[in-house]
Design an enzyme around this catalytic site. Structure first.
Site, PDB file in Angstrom:
ATOM      1  N   SER A 192       0.791  -1.233   0.000  1.00  0.00           N
ATOM      2  CA  SER A 192       0.000   0.000   0.000  1.00  0.00           C
ATOM      3  C   SER A 192       0.820   1.278   0.000  1.00  0.00           C
ATOM      4  CB  SER A 192      -0.963   0.005   1.185  1.00  0.00           C
ATOM      5  OG  SER A 192      -0.267  -0.188   2.392  1.00  0.00           O
ATOM      6  N   HIS A 220      -5.465  -3.169  -2.865  1.00  0.00           N
ATOM      7  CA  HIS A 220      -5.060  -2.190  -3.885  1.00  0.00           C
ATOM      8  C   HIS A 220      -4.878  -2.848  -5.251  1.00  0.00           C
ATOM      9  CE1 HIS A 220      -4.408   1.116  -1.051  1.00  0.00           C
ATOM     10  NE2 HIS A 220      -3.992   0.180  -0.218  1.00  0.00           N
ATOM     11  N   LYS A 251     -11.907   1.303  -1.872  1.00  0.00           N
ATOM     12  CA  LYS A 251     -10.996   1.885  -2.853  1.00  0.00           C
ATOM     13  C   LYS A 251     -11.703   1.884  -4.224  1.00  0.00           C
ATOM     14  CE  LYS A 251      -7.478   0.243   0.315  1.00  0.00           C
ATOM     15  NZ  LYS A 251      -7.622   1.341   1.275  1.00  0.00           N
TER      16      LYS A 251
HETATM   17  C1  PLP Z   1      -3.329  -3.429   1.945  1.00  0.00           C
HETATM   18  C2  PLP Z   1      -4.562  -3.015   2.665  1.00  0.00           C
HETATM   19  N1  PLP Z   1      -5.343  -3.954   3.220  1.00  0.00           N
HETATM   20  C3  PLP Z   1      -6.474  -3.633   3.873  1.00  0.00           C
HETATM   21  C4  PLP Z   1      -6.869  -2.327   4.018  1.00  0.00           C
HETATM   22  C5  PLP Z   1      -8.103  -2.013   4.814  1.00  0.00           C
HETATM   23  O1  PLP Z   1      -9.150  -1.674   4.008  1.00  0.00           O
HETATM   24  P1  PLP Z   1     -10.424  -0.870   4.544  1.00  0.00           P
HETATM   25  O2  PLP Z   1     -10.172   0.568   4.280  1.00  0.00           O
HETATM   26  O3  PLP Z   1     -11.542  -1.423   3.746  1.00  0.00           O
HETATM   27  O4  PLP Z   1     -10.581  -1.167   5.996  1.00  0.00           O
HETATM   28  C6  PLP Z   1      -6.117  -1.325   3.448  1.00  0.00           C
HETATM   29  C7  PLP Z   1      -6.560   0.088   3.557  1.00  0.00           C
HETATM   30  O5  PLP Z   1      -5.830   0.981   3.770  1.00  0.00           O
HETATM   31  C8  PLP Z   1      -4.929  -1.664   2.771  1.00  0.00           C
HETATM   32  O6  PLP Z   1      -4.147  -0.716   2.239  1.00  0.00           O
END
Ligand code: PLP
Length: 408
Positions: A192, A220, A251
């Site tokens: 991320s 992502h 996202k």
């Molecule tokens: C790699 C990754 N996994 C999971 C999440 C969590 O997602 P959510 O915003 O739906 O809680 C994020 C969000 O920043 C992320 O970047």
């Protein structure tokens, strides 16, 4: 001797909070870049402090948060189901819409089954905690997202962390581990902060070699990369070889919530055992309807993924040409490394004043001395907006001595 009651300002347990002054200090310096309230947005631009700036730090990859069709889909279901489910999926919180979405996502991803969670965070935290139990081993990339880390901590399994994207290190750790233990490798499909894609072919190989399951967090990646936006395994045509793939709706899918796909038995087990699923209220109807519409648009308008890829390549190339360090980004997440944390805050502020919103990311989220501005792009950004972002980076980069005047 104990302190008198008058001397005790608060209980010891709260010392850490009263001693935490860093955020206030940075605010006093006028450099605090977090929790900025957006007053309105059309997706590509946001109103902040009464000014309009270009959003270059959102995960709204397909640009669907303000699409009239997703807004209408959300509005329409409000009249039928109301605003919230007020209960977990297990009990009173399952709508026919949830089942429709699970079915469509499983089909889209080419897996047998799907389970929804109320956030992407809960998806990974709740699934990893549940699937890895006592005597099992979790092999986790050191740069994995916080929700994976928390999931591994919440599980009764032992966690072994391997160096970021370092398959040889992973292999050597697996070779030393108990051959009889149940094993799973867990990794972000796209990291991320760096925008780097996991080495899925090598991971599949090593998982097979040691009889381990493979779990990809494609927050992502789904709706961003791979065939029709099917994520990181799909980039390598390896979806069938990956046991579990998670995604988020916060996202590309322009909503809030998350999901996990895999074999029916594994998904059913998680559905019936994951505390994050059972003890938390389900996704509100408007959120589900938004995802259903976004999934439809993703499949009907392939130009969005194409444009996203093209503009990401363009921005990466142009930022590099200007002289910025963008690490090894391969996706619409493009970090711009500044270095020192305070320099990064100053750069953020000047960029904001030049009309561009980005995200300042500082240690421990990134290594010491590698504070960066995380930029990310969406299919709906216009060419003119992208060039304005580049011009702002050029000007501020020269002012701060991050790039030289030759940056062209
Ligand atoms: C790699 C990754 N996994 C999971 C999440 C969590 O997602 P959510 O915003 O739906 O809680 C994020 C969000 O920043 C992320 O970047």
């Amino acid at each position: 001797m104990g302190q008198s009651e008058a001397e005790i300002k608060h209980h010891k347990i709260f010392n850490k909070a009263y001693d935490f002054t860093k955020a206030d200090e940075i605010k006093e310096m006028g450099l605090y870049p977090y929790f900025k309230p957006l007053q309105a947005t059309d997706g590509n631009t946001v109103q902040i402090d009464g000014r309009e700036v270009i959003m270059a730090g959102s995960n709204n990859y397909l640009g669907l948060t303000n699409d009239p069709r997703t807004i209408k889909a959300a509005q329409d279901v409000l009249k039928v189901y109301g605003t919230g489910c007020t209960g977990s999926r297990y009990l009173n919180g399952t709508l026919d819409l949830h089942l429709e979405l699970e079915e469509k996502l499983a089909k889209f991803m080419g897996k047998e089954s799907c389970v929804l969670f109320s956030t992407g965070y809960q998806t990974n935290e709740g699934s990893i905690q549940t699937i890895a139990g006592r005597n099992d081993l979790i092999f986790s990339d050191r740069d994995n997202h916080a929700c994976i880390v928390v999931g591994t901590q919440a599980s009764n399994a032992k966690t072994i962390r391997y160096r970021h994207n370092d398959i040889e290190h992973l292999r050597s750790l697996m070779a030393k581990s108990d051959p009889d233990a149940g094993k799973i490798i867990v990794t972000d499909g796209v990291f991320s902060m760096s925008g780097v894609i996991a080495k899925v072919p090598e991971l599949v190989k090593v998982a097979k070699e040691f009889g381990a399951g493979l779990y990809l967090d494609d927050a992502h990646a789904i709706g961003v990369i791979g065939e029709g936006g099917r994520g990181s395994a799909s980039v390598f045509d390896l979806t069938d070889e990956v046991d579990l793939i998670s995604g988020t709706f916060s996202k590309s899918f322009a909503s809030l919530g998350g999901f996990l796909v895999g074999d029916r038995e594994i998904i059913e087990y998680i559905r019936h055992h994951s505390p994050a699923h059972i003890f938390s209220a389900s996704m509100p109807p408007a959120n589900v309807a938004t995802v259903l519409k976004s999934l439809e648009i993703l499949q009907e308008e392939p130009w969005r993924l194409k444009r996203l890829e093209e503009i990401s390549d363009y921005m990466r190339t142009e930022l590099k040409n200007l002289g910025f360090n963008v690490w090894s980004s391969q996706t619409p997440i493009i970090p711009v490394v500044i270095g020192d944390m305070f320099d990064c805050f100053r750069f953020w502020k000047d960029l904001f004043e030049a009309g561009v919103y980005s995200n300042a990311v500082v240690p421990p989220a990134v290594p010491q001395g590698q504070a960066l501005l995380r930029t990310s792009y969406m299919a709906t950004h216009t060419d003119e907006q992208l060039d304005r972002i580049l011009e702002a980076f050029r000007k501020v980069g020269i002012k701060h001595g991050i790039i030289d005047n030759n940056g062209s």
